[in-house]
Design a protein around this motif. Sequence first.
Motif, PDB file in Angstrom:
ATOM      1  N   ILE A  20      33.890  38.334  31.676  1.00 21.91           N
ATOM      2  CA  ILE A  20      34.915  39.774  31.586  1.00 21.91           C
ATOM      3  C   ILE A  20      34.625  39.828  33.207  1.00 21.91           C
ATOM      4  O   ILE A  20      35.405  40.600  33.794  1.00 21.91           O
ATOM      5  CB  ILE A  20      33.868  40.624  30.749  1.00 21.91           C
ATOM      6  CG1 ILE A  20      34.475  40.204  29.345  1.00 21.91           C
ATOM      7  CG2 ILE A  20      34.301  42.155  31.082  1.00 21.91           C
ATOM      8  CD1 ILE A  20      33.641  41.174  28.338  1.00 21.91           C
ATOM      9  N   LEU A  24      37.552  40.794  35.853  1.00 18.90           N
ATOM     10  CA  LEU A  24      37.867  42.182  36.532  1.00 18.90           C
ATOM     11  C   LEU A  24      37.539  42.010  38.060  1.00 18.90           C
ATOM     12  O   LEU A  24      38.410  42.855  38.918  1.00 18.90           O
ATOM     13  CB  LEU A  24      36.653  43.062  35.994  1.00 18.90           C
ATOM     14  CG  LEU A  24      36.646  43.724  34.718  1.00 18.90           C
ATOM     15  CD1 LEU A  24      35.327  44.323  34.286  1.00 18.90           C
ATOM     16  CD2 LEU A  24      37.980  44.673  34.784  1.00 18.90           C
ATOM     17  N   TYR A  25      36.786  41.071  38.623  1.00 16.52           N
ATOM     18  CA  TYR A  25      36.614  40.862  39.986  1.00 16.52           C
ATOM     19  C   TYR A  25      38.007  40.128  40.566  1.00 16.52           C
ATOM     20  O   TYR A  25      38.602  40.627  41.537  1.00 16.52           O
ATOM     21  CB  TYR A  25      35.337  39.989  40.211  1.00 16.52           C
ATOM     22  CG  TYR A  25      35.331  39.556  42.017  1.00 16.52           C
ATOM     23  CD1 TYR A  25      34.838  40.599  42.285  1.00 16.52           C
ATOM     24  CD2 TYR A  25      35.551  38.260  42.440  1.00 16.52           C
ATOM     25  CE1 TYR A  25      34.454  40.447  43.845  1.00 16.52           C
ATOM     26  CE2 TYR A  25      35.513  38.301  43.542  1.00 16.52           C
ATOM     27  CZ  TYR A  25      34.775  38.998  44.477  1.00 16.52           C
ATOM     28  OH  TYR A  25      34.773  38.950  45.765  1.00 16.52           O
ATOM     29  N   ALA A  27      40.982  40.547  39.171  1.00 22.01           N
ATOM     30  CA  ALA A  27      41.989  41.416  39.296  1.00 22.01           C
ATOM     31  C   ALA A  27      41.866  42.534  40.470  1.00 22.01           C
ATOM     32  O   ALA A  27      42.905  42.899  40.938  1.00 22.01           O
ATOM     33  CB  ALA A  27      41.733  42.489  37.726  1.00 22.01           C
ATOM     34  N   GLY A  28      40.567  42.760  40.771  1.00 22.88           N
ATOM     35  CA  GLY A  28      40.460  43.494  41.874  1.00 22.88           C
ATOM     36  C   GLY A  28      40.977  42.842  43.321  1.00 22.88           C
ATOM     37  O   GLY A  28      41.660  43.355  44.186  1.00 22.88           O
TER      38      GLY A  28
END
Length: 147
Positions: A20, A24-25, A27-28
């Motif tokens: 997860i 998220l990383y 996506a950033g």
Amino acid sequence: MRSREDGAITLEFIMLFPVIVAMLYAAGIYGVTFFAKYQIQDVADRAVTSGLYVDRSAFAAADISAAVAARASATLEGLKNNLPESWRGRLEGGCATESISGIEVVRCSLTYPNFKTNPIAPGLSFGWLGTFPPLPDALSVEARAAF
């Protein structure tokens, strides 16, 4: 009975949490990369557009192409100064006119070379596994308009 369930929940958390966080990383990082490309594309688009605002009545027919290229190039250089300072020295490109099937076209292009080795936002290196998230080698944009 309760302690067995706690152990299973802990094990699931340990296995899923890194996945997860990695999502998220990534996506950033991709968000920052796409926004950077959008900003560079906007500079090229606006430079081409400014080249179209040359007063044709002020130039001889043979000199219009040079005037359009000069105005687009000047605008491109000016707009590059509005980008973040860390990008300015790395961006390559310019504006020129060309004839395609008898139609005069102004073309502006910009490239952020070596993007993979010198990205805007850092990736994570995992040695022989490579870097995460995978990034493009370069960010390249181009804009064209017929005049």
